[in-house]
Design an enzyme around this catalytic site. Structure first.
Site, PDB file in Angstrom:
ATOM      1  N   LYS A 217       0.836  -1.211   0.000  1.00 10.78           N
ATOM      2  CA  LYS A 217       0.000   0.000   0.000  1.00 10.78           C
ATOM      3  C   LYS A 217       0.870   1.261   0.000  1.00 10.78           C
ATOM      4  O   LYS A 217       0.637   2.186  -0.777  1.00 10.78           O
ATOM      5  CB  LYS A 217      -0.921  -0.047   1.225  1.00 10.78           C
ATOM      6  CG  LYS A 217      -1.858   1.130   1.366  1.00 10.78           C
ATOM      7  CD  LYS A 217      -3.160   0.716   2.037  1.00 10.78           C
ATOM      8  CE  LYS A 217      -3.012   0.459   3.528  1.00 10.78           C
ATOM      9  NZ  LYS A 217      -3.056   1.693   4.325  1.00 10.78           N
ATOM     10  N   SER A 218       1.858   1.293   0.888  1.00  5.45           N
ATOM     11  CA  SER A 218       2.709   2.490   0.994  1.00  5.45           C
ATOM     12  C   SER A 218       3.396   2.786  -0.332  1.00  5.45           C
ATOM     13  O   SER A 218       3.482   3.941  -0.768  1.00  5.45           O
ATOM     14  CB  SER A 218       3.789   2.274   2.059  1.00  5.45           C
ATOM     15  OG  SER A 218       3.222   2.184   3.331  1.00  5.45           O
TER      16      SER A 218
ATOM     17  N   ARG B  52       2.816   6.027  -3.244  1.00  4.76           N
ATOM     18  CA  ARG B  52       3.942   6.878  -3.651  1.00  4.76           C
ATOM     19  C   ARG B  52       4.238   6.736  -5.142  1.00  4.76           C
ATOM     20  O   ARG B  52       4.645   7.705  -5.799  1.00  4.76           O
ATOM     21  CB  ARG B  52       5.179   6.529  -2.819  1.00  4.76           C
ATOM     22  CG  ARG B  52       5.059   7.026  -1.361  1.00  4.76           C
ATOM     23  CD  ARG B  52       6.003   6.251  -0.459  1.00  4.76           C
ATOM     24  NE  ARG B  52       6.110   6.790   0.885  1.00  4.76           N
ATOM     25  CZ  ARG B  52       5.277   6.487   1.897  1.00  4.76           C
ATOM     26  NH1 ARG B  52       4.272   5.665   1.702  1.00  4.76           N
ATOM     27  NH2 ARG B  52       5.474   7.003   3.103  1.00  4.76           N
TER      28      ARG B  52
ATOM     29  N   GLY C 218      -4.923   7.573   5.483  1.00 10.27           N
ATOM     30  CA  GLY C 218      -4.074   8.551   6.166  1.00 10.27           C
ATOM     31  C   GLY C 218      -2.835   8.884   5.352  1.00 10.27           C
ATOM     32  O   GLY C 218      -2.396  10.043   5.308  1.00 10.27           O
TER      33      GLY C 218
ATOM     34  N   ARG D 255      -8.601  11.680  12.661  1.00 17.12           N
ATOM     35  CA  ARG D 255      -7.155  11.451  12.912  1.00 17.12           C
ATOM     36  C   ARG D 255      -6.372  12.766  12.909  1.00 17.12           C
ATOM     37  O   ARG D 255      -6.728  13.719  12.217  1.00 17.12           O
ATOM     38  CB  ARG D 255      -6.619  10.466  11.863  1.00 17.12           C
ATOM     39  CG  ARG D 255      -7.307   9.113  11.991  1.00 17.12           C
ATOM     40  CD  ARG D 255      -6.779   8.111  11.008  1.00 17.12           C
ATOM     41  NE  ARG D 255      -5.396   7.779  11.267  1.00 17.12           N
ATOM     42  CZ  ARG D 255      -4.649   7.021  10.476  1.00 17.12           C
ATOM     43  NH1 ARG D 255      -5.178   6.530   9.361  1.00 17.12           N
ATOM     44  NH2 ARG D 255      -3.410   6.757  10.779  1.00 17.12           N
TER      45      ARG D 255
ATOM     46  N   SER E 115       7.445   9.050  12.247  1.00 23.20           N
ATOM     47  CA  SER E 115       6.349   8.946  11.286  1.00 23.20           C
ATOM     48  C   SER E 115       6.849   9.129   9.863  1.00 23.20           C
ATOM     49  O   SER E 115       7.345  10.190   9.489  1.00 23.20           O
ATOM     50  CB  SER E 115       5.278   9.997  11.593  1.00 23.20           C
ATOM     51  OG  SER E 115       4.384  10.103  10.497  1.00 23.20           O
TER      52      SER E 115
ATOM     53  N   ASP F 158       2.121  -1.246  12.200  1.00 24.90           N
ATOM     54  CA  ASP F 158       0.852  -1.694  11.615  1.00 24.90           C
ATOM     55  C   ASP F 158       0.531  -3.153  11.947  1.00 24.90           C
ATOM     56  O   ASP F 158      -0.553  -3.640  11.608  1.00 24.90           O
ATOM     57  CB  ASP F 158       0.887  -1.530  10.088  1.00 24.90           C
ATOM     58  CG  ASP F 158       0.878  -0.060   9.681  1.00 24.90           C
ATOM     59  OD1 ASP F 158       0.442   0.788  10.490  1.00 24.90           O
ATOM     60  OD2 ASP F 158       1.329   0.237   8.556  1.00 24.90           O
TER      61      ASP F 158
ATOM     62  N   ARG G 161      -7.548  -3.608   9.741  1.00 24.33           N
ATOM     63  CA  ARG G 161      -6.585  -4.520  10.389  1.00 24.33           C
ATOM     64  C   ARG G 161      -7.173  -5.161  11.647  1.00 24.33           C
ATOM     65  O   ARG G 161      -6.787  -6.272  12.005  1.00 24.33           O
ATOM     66  CB  ARG G 161      -5.271  -3.795  10.679  1.00 24.33           C
ATOM     67  CG  ARG G 161      -4.579  -3.398   9.378  1.00 24.33           C
ATOM     68  CD  ARG G 161      -3.080  -3.214   9.479  1.00 24.33           C
ATOM     69  NE  ARG G 161      -2.535  -3.140   8.139  1.00 24.33           N
ATOM     70  CZ  ARG G 161      -2.119  -2.016   7.531  1.00 24.33           C
ATOM     71  NH1 ARG G 161      -2.117  -0.871   8.186  1.00 24.33           N
ATOM     72  NH2 ARG G 161      -1.665  -2.055   6.291  1.00 24.33           N
TER      73      ARG G 161
HETATM   74  C1  S3P Z   1       2.702   4.735   6.361  1.00 20.47           C
HETATM   75  C2  S3P Z   1       3.311   5.075   7.532  1.00 20.47           C
HETATM   76  C3  S3P Z   1       2.851   4.625   8.852  1.00 20.47           C
HETATM   77  C4  S3P Z   1       1.883   3.446   8.742  1.00 20.47           C
HETATM   78  C5  S3P Z   1       0.856   3.647   7.675  1.00 20.47           C
HETATM   79  C6  S3P Z   1       1.524   3.840   6.325  1.00 20.47           C
HETATM   80  C7  S3P Z   1       3.246   5.256   5.088  1.00 20.47           C
HETATM   81  O1  S3P Z   1       2.178   5.685   9.502  1.00 20.47           O
HETATM   82  O2  S3P Z   1       1.245   3.232   9.997  1.00 20.47           O
HETATM   83  O3  S3P Z   1      -0.006   2.530   7.613  1.00 20.47           O
HETATM   84  O4  S3P Z   1       2.911   4.745   4.018  1.00 20.47           O
HETATM   85  O5  S3P Z   1       4.035   6.211   5.156  1.00 20.47           O
HETATM   86  P1  S3P Z   1       3.004   6.789  10.341  1.00 20.47           P
HETATM   87  O6  S3P Z   1       3.956   7.407   9.427  1.00 20.47           O
HETATM   88  O7  S3P Z   1       1.939   7.716  10.826  1.00 20.47           O
HETATM   89  O8  S3P Z   1       3.650   6.035  11.455  1.00 20.47           O
END
Ligand code: S3P
Length: 456
Positions: free
Chosen positions: A32-33, A37, A105, A133, A177, A321, A394
């Site tokens: 996902k991350s 990007r 988020g 959030r 973060s 996570d 989750r």
């Molecule tokens: C993520 C960073 C994490 C993670 C989120 C995805 C990302 O959050 O918990 O599921 O893709 O950069 P934080 O950066 O708030 O810790």
């Protein structure tokens, strides 16, 4: 309320119960991350990029829809493939409506940085969970770069005023973060001078490394990332590996269910994501991975009896996570597991400390809750019951795993948001051997929102 029709989604429920040992091979959806990007950087690049292994989840599709709304042509010739016709660093266009991040988020926080540098105004909205959030963690550093962002007392919707002259900052985020780091770096692309982020604990480094692979100079050293604004990105192809965080549910399930031996293919192995492996091994798990330095690896998990441990605090950011899955492992392990230093779990898609504590108690597990973690007294047989997932993907998947070890049926409510990160989880789970049925899928749909809308 902008965003998806939460009321309709709530009707989706799973019935979960013990199934078969987990055996054979399993393909886990894309990371996902990285998928978020890949869309963002290829949209801003000069030229055409191809993304393979793209996560067809609601979160990442919301990001793609947002860039389409800003004039980026994105083709989807096959599932998991996107061809992105980049518009260049200065080529995004004013969207017609609000930009809907849904439950994501990562989308909202990274976009806050990226959009702060545009010449036009934008509004980012999200669903009920995302609207609760904290966004101050990105608004504050972006404001010190010269951004102008209005919010509802640090929460979405975010109204981002374009046309601001941004300047580079040297920033040390108070929390570890990757989202905050990435928001500041993406704003830094549009800022005068150098933008530096110094991390209290290293976090996933996808943004900075992906910027480099798009030809953008980024200086990466221990605890420090820096770039200068004013450069351009060059299109490139991105191959997205399987998401470790999605794999985590099957890693725990195969560890717990006797006679399991499961092979997971081509999983992303960023050390800032894989802390769960270290912790499960400390608990006695039997997990084999490939070469230590490889970016992706197959993972083989064999059932093994687990015992409780004190989770090393230094591992916490590297498995942030994965705590819902870990809590299930802890509930089924002999003895106590102590989790501390994890207060970030309170501000995820749900308050994951409270959600896991109350769900595990429903199944008969003794749990003590602390502000920054919990103590789980494991080793007694789990019972059945009805679990509230709090619309958190989750939490829902973690309890589907817990149910494999339960003496009674586990009804998991409000599971529609599993599609944000792991579309088709219930089917993959059944293939793996889990006992899991969809009790009611719930109506889908809802009226138009006047802006981009994550697909369901
Ligand atoms: C993520 C960073 C994490 C993670 C989120 C995805 C990302 O959050 O918990 O599921 O893709 O950069 P934080 O950066 O708030 O810790």
């Amino acid at each position: 309320m902008p965003g998806r029709d939460v009321g309709a989604a709530e009707a989706a429920t799973w019935l979960a119960h013990p199934g078969q040992p987990l055996r054979g091979e399993l393909a886990i959806p894309g990371d996902k991350s990285i998928s978020h990007r890949a869309i963002m950087l290829s949209a801003l690049a000069d030229g055409t990029s191809r993304i393979e292994g793209f996560l067809e989840g609601e979160d990442t599709r919301a990001t793609a829809a947002i860039f389409s709304a800003m004039g980026v042509e994105i083709e989807a010739p096959a599932p998991g493939v996107r061809i992105v016709h980049g518009v260049g660093i200065d080529g995004l266009r004013t969207p017609a409506g609000v930009l809907d991040c849904g439950n994501a988020g990562t989308a909202m926080r990274l976009l806050a940085g990226l959009l702060a540098g545009q010449s036009f105004d934008t509004t980012l909205v999200g669903d009920e969970s995302l609207s609760r959030r904290p966004m101050g963690r990105v608004i504050d550093p972006l404001a010190s770069m010269g951004a102008h962002i209005d919010s509802d007392e640090g929460r979405a919707p975010l109204r981002i005023h374009g046309g601001q002259a941004l300047r580079g900052i040297d920033y040390a985020p108070p929390v570890a973060s990757a989202q905050v780091k990435s928001a500041v770096l993406l704003a830094g692309l549009y800022a005068d001078g150098e933008t530096v982020v110094r991390e209290p604990h290293p976090t996933r480094d996808y943004t900075e490394r992906m910027l480099q692979s798009f030809g953008y100079p980024v200086d990466i050293s221990e605890g420090r990332v820096a770039l200068h604004g004013g450069g351009r990105l060059r299109a490139t192809d991105v191959v997205v590996p399987a998401d470790f965080s999605s794999a985590a549910f099957f890693i725990v399930a195969a560890s717990l269910v006797p006679d399991s031996e499961l092979h997971l293919r081509n999983v992303g192995m960023d050390p800032r994501r894989t802390g769960l492996l270290q912790v499960l091994r400390l608990m006695g798990a039997d997990i084999t991975v490939g070469a230590a330095e490889a970016a992706t690896s197959d993972i083989i998990i064999r059932h093994a009896p687990l015992h409780g441990i004190e989770v090393p605090v230094e591992c916490v950011p590297d498995m942030i996570d994965e705590f819902p899955a870990l809590c299930v492992a802890a509930a089924c392990a002999q003895g106590d597991t102590v989790i501390r230093g994890a207060s970030e779990l309170r501000v995820k898609e749900s308050d994951r400390i409270a959600a896991m504590a109350s769900g595990l108690r429903t199944l008969g597990v003794a749990v003590e809750e602390a502000p920054d973690g919990l103590v789980i007294h494991g080793g007694t047989r789990l019972g059945g019951g009805t679990i509230e997932s709090h619309s958190d993907h989750r939490i829902a998947m973690a309890f589907a795993v817990a149910a494999q070890m339960a003496s009674g049926e586990v009804r998991i409510r409000d599971v529609a948001n599993v599609a944000t990160s792991f579309p088709g989880f219930d089917e993959v789970a059944r293939v793996a051997g889990l006992g899991l049925e969809v009790a009611s899928a719930g109506p889908t749909g809802g009226g138009p929102t006047g802006g981009t809308r994550p697909e369901r």
